[in-house]
Design a protein around this motif. Structure first.
Motif, PDB file in Angstrom:
ATOM      1  N   UNK A 570     -12.763  56.394  52.259  1.00 16.69           N
ATOM      2  CA  UNK A 570     -12.871  55.240  53.147  1.00 16.69           C
ATOM      3  C   UNK A 570     -12.732  53.952  52.338  1.00 16.69           C
ATOM      4  N   UNK A 571     -13.182  53.990  51.093  1.00 16.40           N
ATOM      5  CA  UNK A 571     -13.095  52.839  50.192  1.00 16.40           C
ATOM      6  C   UNK A 571     -12.457  53.293  48.883  1.00 16.40           C
ATOM      7  N   UNK A 572     -11.893  52.358  48.156  1.00 18.00           N
ATOM      8  CA  UNK A 572     -11.229  52.662  46.890  1.00 18.00           C
ATOM      9  C   UNK A 572     -12.236  53.255  45.904  1.00 18.00           C
ATOM     10  N   UNK A 573     -11.856  54.359  45.265  1.00 20.34           N
ATOM     11  CA  UNK A 573     -12.756  54.998  44.319  1.00 20.34           C
ATOM     12  C   UNK A 573     -12.882  54.187  43.033  1.00 20.34           C
ATOM     13  N   UNK A 574     -11.928  53.274  42.776  1.00 19.41           N
ATOM     14  CA  UNK A 574     -11.961  52.491  41.535  1.00 19.41           C
ATOM     15  C   UNK A 574     -12.727  51.179  41.685  1.00 19.41           C
ATOM     16  N   UNK A 575     -12.437  50.434  42.756  1.00 20.63           N
ATOM     17  CA  UNK A 575     -13.052  49.110  42.894  1.00 20.63           C
ATOM     18  C   UNK A 575     -13.906  48.957  44.141  1.00 20.63           C
ATOM     19  N   UNK A 576     -14.036  50.005  44.936  1.00 18.13           N
ATOM     20  CA  UNK A 576     -14.853  50.010  46.149  1.00 18.13           C
ATOM     21  C   UNK A 576     -14.317  49.090  47.236  1.00 18.13           C
ATOM     22  N   UNK A 577     -13.039  48.731  47.150  1.00 17.51           N
ATOM     23  CA  UNK A 577     -12.444  47.886  48.179  1.00 17.51           C
ATOM     24  C   UNK A 577     -12.169  48.697  49.433  1.00 17.51           C
ATOM     25  N   UNK A 578     -12.211  48.033  50.573  1.00 19.45           N
ATOM     26  CA  UNK A 578     -11.916  48.703  51.841  1.00 19.45           C
ATOM     27  C   UNK A 578     -10.438  48.598  52.213  1.00 19.45           C
ATOM     28  N   UNK A 579      -9.662  47.848  51.417  1.00 18.36           N
ATOM     29  CA  UNK A 579      -8.274  47.575  51.773  1.00 18.36           C
ATOM     30  C   UNK A 579      -7.342  48.651  51.212  1.00 18.36           C
ATOM     31  N   UNK A 580      -7.339  49.780  51.881  1.00 17.04           N
ATOM     32  CA  UNK A 580      -6.480  50.900  51.490  1.00 17.04           C
ATOM     33  C   UNK A 580      -5.252  50.925  52.389  1.00 17.04           C
ATOM     34  N   UNK A 581      -4.110  51.241  51.789  1.00 15.74           N
ATOM     35  CA  UNK A 581      -2.840  51.155  52.504  1.00 15.74           C
ATOM     36  C   UNK A 581      -2.039  52.429  52.277  1.00 15.74           C
ATOM     37  N   UNK A 582      -1.533  53.023  53.359  1.00 15.65           N
ATOM     38  CA  UNK A 582      -0.712  54.226  53.269  1.00 15.65           C
ATOM     39  C   UNK A 582       0.742  53.803  53.049  1.00 15.65           C
ATOM     40  N   UNK A 583       1.288  54.163  51.902  1.00 14.36           N
ATOM     41  CA  UNK A 583       2.625  53.721  51.504  1.00 14.36           C
ATOM     42  C   UNK A 583       3.652  54.795  51.826  1.00 14.36           C
ATOM     43  N   UNK A 584       4.766  54.369  52.430  1.00  6.32           N
ATOM     44  CA  UNK A 584       5.883  55.276  52.654  1.00  6.32           C
ATOM     45  C   UNK A 584       5.672  56.206  53.832  1.00  6.32           C
ATOM     46  N   UNK A 585       6.699  56.977  54.104  1.00 10.16           N
ATOM     47  CA  UNK A 585       6.667  57.877  55.252  1.00 10.16           C
ATOM     48  C   UNK A 585       7.295  59.219  54.897  1.00 10.16           C
ATOM     49  N   UNK A 586       6.679  60.274  55.423  1.00  8.51           N
ATOM     50  CA  UNK A 586       7.215  61.620  55.274  1.00  8.51           C
ATOM     51  C   UNK A 586       7.590  62.175  56.630  1.00  8.51           C
ATOM     52  N   UNK A 587       7.983  63.430  56.652  1.00  9.86           N
ATOM     53  CA  UNK A 587       8.447  64.035  57.898  1.00  9.86           C
ATOM     54  C   UNK A 587       7.354  64.085  58.961  1.00  9.86           C
ATOM     55  N   UNK A 588       6.106  64.218  58.527  1.00  8.10           N
ATOM     56  CA  UNK A 588       5.009  64.301  59.496  1.00  8.10           C
ATOM     57  C   UNK A 588       4.870  62.981  60.258  1.00  8.10           C
ATOM     58  N   UNK A 589       4.965  61.867  59.536  1.00  4.66           N
ATOM     59  CA  UNK A 589       4.875  60.562  60.210  1.00  4.66           C
ATOM     60  C   UNK A 589       6.116  60.306  61.064  1.00  4.66           C
TER      61      UNK A 589
END
Length: 828
Positions: A570-589
């Motif tokens: 839910x949050x970044x494991x490195x900096x604890x930020x909530x701003x996570x972004x899903x990059x790119x697209x695969x066949x499922x999307x």
């Protein structure tokens, strides 16, 4: 190096059993071992034998009679002959020795790959009473307490006493329902002891399972496991191997028998070769002029009875498969056998039906996707001469066909013909060697031949035949390139799924006209990776130097190299930020977004995730062929070998994905994939159209794929290969040192670098690049340091690599830490 020097000194006539034999044990040993033959034991070249190796008993293959040993040296004796007749002919023994020599592989590992046979025995954990267990059994048996004399523990100890060396698994099953955990507790208290024994394998019947009929509105009340089995059969159709069904549903044979007793399912004998049908109709095409010319030429060469390699360059939908089948017919008519190779298991059902209709029970299918028993049985059908035609993937190359007349390698350009583990042979090139040994005709077919094969035609090594006309005089699909840079400039939007306005318009027109569409996106999963927009950190695999791919259905982050999985944070494991972004697209999307864009359309997906079981894969193909699916999204699985007459539009999304890979074959692979995908359109009565979305419309691989001009691409790409000294302009080898500790890998690589420097004149004409980190510097916890060797002389390169393999011990480099890949197709 000529394969003739590897021919074993064997004849078909029965010769006296030698007193000493050379044996290649099926293990990672670089040399043959000498064993003595006990009196009365009939041992012949090509048979499998059981021999001692250290404290173990291992299987080996008899290669030849061995010379006398030095005085005072005694050979250990062969324990048992495992086959009543040789399983490897002199031809296959020679082929195996050539593979070991050329690809620098242990001979035993080569023969292990060549023999897909069940081991004659297996290790079974068995249970015995300990001394403490015997005493405890005596006390309990004479106990005055009724409760003790009727306890499950006493029943367990009595059962083990009455059945010495009872299998641990059988014991657990017997007492699991009445006394869960009782066996484990008895072992922990040292009343029972577990050891391993070797037992001969029994025959296990493989069954096909199907529903007995349509499910009623109110099926009987079932257990959760039984319900999963019924739902799987209802969803995916008949299963040809009951073990696959039980594995996916976590069921047992007892569940199947219960469902059979209820009349819900039926058992049937499994298909003997493991290949299923996708429902093609039998129809013999009238040959086109170019098909007739090619078939006449190939038939003439077949009847000459001499070895020759022919490259059949036929555009997509030119009817190469029909040529293959008619050539096989000619081969059988002349009293010889035939072998057909396809690059992937996924393509086997597509071509299987056509060959089965022609050749019936005279054909066998061999590939690694078959159950062990099915593969074993199919192999012996071929060995006994019951099957004279073999269809399969890479490993089918070693089918024990006698009097081989023709070897056909379909889609010869495919990289999957190269084995990525020891022995690292290339099935296409090895097929040419087997053809030479058998004096057979070798046909390499492709619409986009590899540069190596086409260059061989220009050098006169291969003969070139072309087919430039589609069956039915259908035109090639028209191809339109969509510049996604211009699309972005005009819309000023960044869409989550790059479907251009032009692509959307065409799909809408397709749906209105009732025609089918295919979308190619060669990335599976939902998103490429998960990125923190605060610190820039992506979720990485703990075992590999690669980002994890997001799979929405599982809601997991998965590594496509080692299979590692992680929960989605839910949050970044490195900096604890909530701003996570899903990059790119695969066949499922892409599948999801197309379903949202076109809610009335029937959208399906075909990739490795969607087709984990053969039944699912075949059902999707059959539904698409029958018009039950309007839009099919997939990876390269849908781009080759399939014939869907209803497809008139192919959309290629992110056509330039592979161009960014650090691999000299990136342009060639891009050209091949786009050309093959474009070939899926317009194979019926209506003309086809292809839309190619790219951010690099000026790249020659994309531009020439759109023009479907192979010759121009070949000349352009060959110019670059010659400038950079890459195949086919030079011989290439990839040497990788790997270790779980980076400092160890670096130290071994430095030693190998000094070894190359010490070779002096031997390395003249050889370019050695490295050491340096491999493009994927860490895979499955192993750090990887890479050398690339380019040479104008293939034989000199082989000598250098053999010297390296032989001196690993002196360099303090374990053999398992060194990977040598001759003629690599993947440098990642």
């Amino acid at each position: 190096m000529s394969e003739s020097q590897f021919r074993p000194k064997a004849s078909r006539r029965r010769s006296p059993t030698p007193t000493l034999v050379s044996v290649a044990v099926l293990a990672a040993l670089q040399r043959q071992l000498t064993y003595s033959v006990p009196n009365g034991l009939d041992v012949r070249i090509g048979q499998r034998v059981l021999v001692p190796l250290g404290s173990r008993r291992v299987t080996g293959v008899v290669l030849s009679a061995a010379p006398p040993l030095p005085p005072g040296v005694d050979a250990r004796a062969v324990i048992q002959v495992l086959d009543s007749e040789p399983v490897l002919s002199p031809e296959l023994l020679t082929l195996g020795m050539w593979i070991a020599e050329y690809y620098l592989s242990p001979l035993g590992e080569v023969f292990r790959a060549m023999l897909p046979l069940r081991p004659h025995s297996r290790k079974v954990p068995v249970v015995r009473l300990t001394e403490a267990g015997r005493k405890h059994l005596g006390k309990m048996s004479h106990s005055l307490l009724e409760e003790t004399r009727q306890s499950s523990e006493l029943d367990l100890l009595k059962h083990v006493a009455d059945h010495p060396a009872v299998a641990l698994e059988a014991l657990r099953r017997k007492f699991q329902s009445t006394s869960p955990g009782i066996v484990r507790r008895a072992i922990e208290r040292r009343l029972l002891a577990v050891s391993s024994v070797e037992r001969e394998r029994g025959e296990r019947k493989v069954m096909a399972i199907r529903l007995a009929g349509p499910l009623g509105r109110k099926p009987p009340k079932l257990s959760p496991v039984a319900r999963r089995i019924v739902e799987a059969l209802d969803r995916d159709g008949e299963v040809h191997d009951h073990r696959e069904l039980l594995k996916s549903t976590r069921g047992s044979l007892a569940h199947l028998r219960t469902l059979q007793a209820l009349g819900l399912i039926e058992f049937a004998d499994a298909v003997d070769d493991g290949a299923a049908s996708i429902g093609l109709s039998e129809f013999r095409h009238t040959l086109t002029a170019s098909q007739g010319r090619v078939l006449e030429d190939l038939t003439h060469r077949l009847h000459c009875g001499e070895f020759r390699t022919v490259l059949l360059h036929g555009i997509t939908a030119s009817g190469k498969t029909e040529i293959y089948m008619r050539l096989v017919e000619r081969c059988l008519e002349s009293g010889r056998t035939a072998l057909i190779l396809v690059p992937e298991i996924a393509l086997t059902p597509a071509i299987h039906d056509q060959f089965r209709m022609r050749f019936g029970s005279a054909m066998a299918v061999l590939h690694s996707g078959l159950a062990e028993g099915q593969r074993h049985d199919a192999w012996w059908r071929v060995r006994r001469g019951e099957a004279r035609v073999v269809l399969g993937t890479r490993s089918a190359l070693f089918a024990p066909l006698e009097n081989l007349g023709a070897i056909i390698v379909d889609e010869e350009h495919e990289s999957s013909y190269k084995q990525d583990e020891t022995p690292r042979y290339h099935a296409r090139d090895t097929a040419v060697v087997r053809g030479r040994l058998s004096k057979a005709l070798v046909v390499l077919g492709s619409a986009t031949p590899s540069l190596e094969s086409y260059a061989n035609t220009e050098e006169g090594k291969y003969y070139l035949l072309t087919m430039s006309e589609r069956v039915g005089r259908r035109p090639l699909a028209s191809v339109e390139i969509i510049d996604m840079r211009e699309e972005f400039r005009q819309t000023q939007t960044q869409t989550q799924v790059p479907i251009s306005r032009r692509m959307r318009e065409e799909v809408e027109a397709q749906l209105q006209s009732g025609q089918q569409t295919m979308f190619l996106l060669n990335r599976r999963g939902y998103s490429w990776f998960l990125l923190c927009r605060s610190c820039g950190q992506a979720e990485q695999c703990v075992n590999c130097s690669i980002s994890l791919t997001y799979h929405r259905r599982e809601n997991r982050l998965i590594c496509h190299y080692c299979g590692y999985q992680a929960s989605v944070p839910v949050r970044c494991r490195s900096c604890d930020s909530e701003y996570l972004y899903y990059v790119g697209e695969g066949t499922e999307k892409l599948e999801q977004k197309l379903a949202e864009m076109f809610p009335a359309a029937r959208v399906a997906r075909l990739d490795r995730d969607a087709a984990r079981r053969p039944g699912q894969y075949l059902k999707i193909l059959a539904d698409f062929r029958d018009g039950k699916i309007d839009i099919l999204v997939g990876t390269q699985m849908i781009a080759k070998g399939h014939d869907f007459p209803g497809v008139t539009l192919v959309g290629i999304v992110s056509a330039d994905t592979s161009l960014s890979l650090p691999d000299f074959r990136a342009a060639e692979r891009t050209f091949q994939l786009l050309t093959q995908a474009a070939g899926r359109a317009g194979r019926g009565e209506s003309p086809g159209r292809v839309l190619v979305q790219t951010f690099y419309p000026e790249h020659y691989a994309i531009r020439l794929a759109a023009e479907q001009d192979y010759i121009k691409f070949f000349n352009k790409e060959l110019h670059f290969r010659r400038m950079m000294h890459y195949p086919p302009a030079a011989a290439l080898a990839d040497v990788v040192v790997r270790d779980k500790k980076l400092e160890h890998a670096v130290r071994m690589a430095a030693k190998i670098g000094k070894f190359f420097e010490s070779l002096g004149e031997l390395t003249r004409g050889v370019r050695i690049l490295g050491p340096g980190p491999a493009p994927l510097a860490r895979i499955e916890r192993y750090y990887r340091i890479q050398f690339l060797l380019k040479a104008s002389s293939r034989s000199r390169l082989n000598v250098i690599l053999r010297r390296l393999a032989e001196e690993c011990d002196q360099l303090d480099v374990p053999s398992h830490a060194l990977m040598i890949d001759m003629d690599p197709v993947n440098l990642m």
